[in-house]
Enzyme design. Structure first.
Site, short mmCIF file in Angstrom:
data_model
loop_
_atom_site.label_atom_id
_atom_site.label_comp_id
_atom_site.label_asym_id
_atom_site.label_seq_id
_atom_site.Cartn_x
_atom_site.Cartn_y
_atom_site.Cartn_z
N TYR A 10 0.80 -1.22 0.00
CA TYR A 10 0.00 0.00 0.00
C TYR A 10 0.83 1.27 0.00
CZ TYR A 10 -2.61 -3.67 2.47
OH TYR A 10 -3.15 -4.87 2.87
N ARG A 13 7.98 2.00 2.40
CA ARG A 13 8.36 2.16 3.80
C ARG A 13 9.69 1.47 4.05
NH1 ARG A 13 3.66 0.44 7.78
NH2 ARG A 13 2.49 1.41 6.09
N SER A 101 3.85 6.34 9.30
CA SER A 101 2.60 5.90 9.90
C SER A 101 2.81 5.57 11.37
CB SER A 101 2.04 4.71 9.11
OG SER A 101 0.75 4.37 9.56
N HIS A 102 2.52 4.32 11.78
CA HIS A 102 2.67 3.93 13.18
C HIS A 102 3.94 3.12 13.42
CE1 HIS A 102 0.62 0.62 11.12
NE2 HIS A 102 1.21 -0.18 12.00
N LYS A 111 3.14 7.64 1.25
CA LYS A 111 1.80 7.26 0.80
C LYS A 111 1.48 8.14 -0.39
CE LYS A 111 0.20 5.62 5.31
NZ LYS A 111 -0.77 5.76 6.42
N ASP A 237 -3.32 7.79 15.37
CA ASP A 237 -2.03 7.14 15.12
C ASP A 237 -1.01 8.19 14.67
OD1 ASP A 237 -2.99 7.62 12.54
OD2 ASP A 237 -2.11 5.77 11.75
N ASP A 239 0.25 9.29 11.92
CA ASP A 239 0.02 10.25 10.83
C ASP A 239 -1.43 10.72 10.75
OD1 ASP A 239 -0.82 7.75 9.84
OD2 ASP A 239 -0.37 8.28 7.78
N ASP A 241 -4.40 9.19 10.29
CA ASP A 241 -5.45 8.64 9.43
C ASP A 241 -6.25 7.53 10.10
OD1 ASP A 241 -3.59 6.58 9.30
OD2 ASP A 241 -3.20 6.76 7.15
N ARG A 242 -5.97 7.24 11.40
CA ARG A 242 -6.72 6.20 12.11
C ARG A 242 -7.19 6.74 13.46
NH1 ARG A 242 -4.00 1.24 13.34
NH2 ARG A 242 -1.97 2.28 13.35
N HIS A 303 -5.72 0.11 3.25
CA HIS A 303 -6.39 1.39 2.98
C HIS A 303 -6.52 1.69 1.49
CE1 HIS A 303 -2.83 3.90 1.91
NE2 HIS A 303 -2.17 3.07 2.69
N HIS A 324 -8.88 2.70 10.09
CA HIS A 324 -9.12 3.55 8.92
C HIS A 324 -10.62 3.60 8.64
CE1 HIS A 324 -4.89 3.83 7.52
NE2 HIS A 324 -4.77 2.61 8.01
#
Length: 458
Positions: A10, A13, A101-102, A111, A237, A239, A241-242, A303, A324
């Site tokens: 996705y 990273r 992210s996390h 992303k 989280d 960034d 988005d959650r 996602h 998400h």
């Protein structure tokens, strides 16, 4: 040498300074700029989370984008959903969030959205191939780099859409992630009294890991709720988005139960529409959605995959067990923890007792995600063997759209290969503790039968 392991399902990273360097990110930027040119785009918006490596990697990314002849719009420090919002607000349809992210502080990543398509799976691998083959544009005139801060516009857009019926006092745990740069101001503008917890942006994450899907990361939020008079707790989280949600008495409302509340609300205005959820979600969602006049659709985890299905079906709402949530009704269809939190409070503010509303949602006995670590490539093989040769007692049906989900008369078990790390992701749910134990034992037997010698984490 371009490390292939950073090109995930996705996103991209890797470990900063090892598998993810400014030189590599510059190449990726040039590839993204090339792709954007081919798709007739005019600019790419670039935002970054609060990690210490963010400024250097964002600079390298924009160097690559502009070297291809594509303009880059630097929006600076911003949660990932604010970066997605920038693609709409700035009418450029393309954006990249520089975020880990996390993941731990030594990670970072990208992303990516180009021409309104969230890059995933084959599209990400094609990006890698493009770099390896040198299929890159070299602009005779470099693209322009400009700077625009869209955070105020994002807040205004949410405040213009979401209306709370009454004032609410909440505890907000940003986990020192980038949500802290926007969320406290946003929720105060919505009319909340906010008790901030770890809202200072610090990419070292000194207080706890910024992942609200893990119960251990919500301990401080639960303790603060118990000590004060706030009625609800929310968490984001790394960034933004959650979303995580905790009741006054410390009960974690997992995202699949949050989705019940969102689904009932959306279906009250858009009856008969599809509601999408991933294979990790509770089996109680299907009857709930049907009861409220919707069409339940279970889909693959991820996602980018959920966003693609949302667009394909024109569904108004989707959600994942990971936290998400994707609103296409009144919003843009991307995953946005801040906006999901705002919509949650809009619904709960209509009731005098927000916690009673949350606790009344149907619940089963369940586990959080359980990770079975393996070597690279082994999780895919194990799940494949389970699908082919796994034997389960009292099995009713099995679903294989994403790993193996086995339905029993009184619960389900799931084993799927993570698309981001070399682990098998497991989750179990049942009507009772005894049934949960039986289903877990069934999975232990099936897994060890196809892969002897594994130490089970459950």
């Amino acid at each position: 040498m371009l490390p292939g392991e950073i090109f995930k399902a996705y996103d991209i990273r890797g470990i900063v300074g090892k598998t993810l360097t400014p030189f590599i990110v510059r190449q990726i930027g040039q590839a993204l700029g090339t792709l954007a040119i081919e798709r007739g785009q005019r600019a790419i918006a670039v935002g970054r989370d609060g990690r210490q490596s963010g400024p250097e990697l964002a600079d390298a990314l924009m160097e690559g984008i502009t070297s291809a002849g594509m303009d880059a719009i630097d929006i600076g420090l911003a949660p990932t959903p604010v970066t997605y919002f920038a693609a709409h607000e700035l009418v450029c349809a393309s954006c990249v969030s520089v975020t880990g992210s996390h993941n731990p502080p030594d990670y970072n990543g990208l992303k990516m959205v180009i021409a309104s398509e969230t890059l995933a799976l084959d599209a990400i691998q094609r990006l890698r191939t493009r770099i390896e083959q040198g299929d890159l544009a070299h602009g005779k005139v470099p693209g322009k780099r400009t700077h625009t801060d869209v955070r105020a516009a994002y807040i205004e857009r949410v405040v213009s859409d979401v209306q709370l019926t009454r004032r609410m006092k909440i505890v907000m745990d940003c986990g020192n992630g980038v949500a802290g740069a926007v969320a406290p101001d946003l929720f105060r503008r919505l009319g909340c009294e906010v008790v901030p917890l770890f809202c200072e942006v610090d990419g070292r994450f000194p207080n706890h890991h910024p992942d609200p899907s893990r119960p251990e990361n919500l301990r401080a939020l639960i303790a603060t709720l118990a000590e004060g008079d706030a009625e609800l707790g929310i968490a984001f989280d790394g960034d933004g988005d959650r979303l995580g949600v905790v009741t006054k008495d410390g009960e974690i409302i997992f995202p699949d139960r949050q989705l019940m509340l969102f689904a009932a609300d959306v279906l009250s205005r858009q009856p008969g529409r599809e509601i999408i959820y991933d294979v990790k979600c509770t089996r109680l969602l299907e009857p709930w959605i049907l009861k409220h006049g919707g069409k339940p659709l279970m889909w693959r985890t991820g996602h980018a995959l959920i966003k693609a299905k949302l667009k394909e079906t024109n569904a108004p709402l989707a959600g994942e067990m990971s936290g998400h949530v994707f609103f296409a009704e009144r919003w843009y269809g991307f995953d946005d923890g801040l906006y999901a939190g705002a919509r949650l409070l809009e619904i709960l503010s209509r009731e005098n007792d927000a916690n009673a509303t949350l606790k009344a949602l149907p619940a089963a006995v369940s586990t959080p995600e359980i990770n079975l670590p393996m070597q690279e490539g082994e999780p895919v093989e194990l799940v494949s063997r389970l699908i082919e040769r796994g034997v389960f007692s009292r099995e009713v049906s099995r679903l294989t759209i994403d790993g193996l989900r086995v339905e029993f008369p009184d619960g389900f078990g799931l084993a799927r290969s993570s698309n981001t790390t070399p682990v098998v992701v497991l989750r179990f749910e049942a009507l009772s503790e005894d049934a949960l134990s039986r289903i877990q034992a069934d999975f232990r037997r099936a897994i060890t039968a196809v892969w002897p010698g594994l130490s089970m984490p459950f």
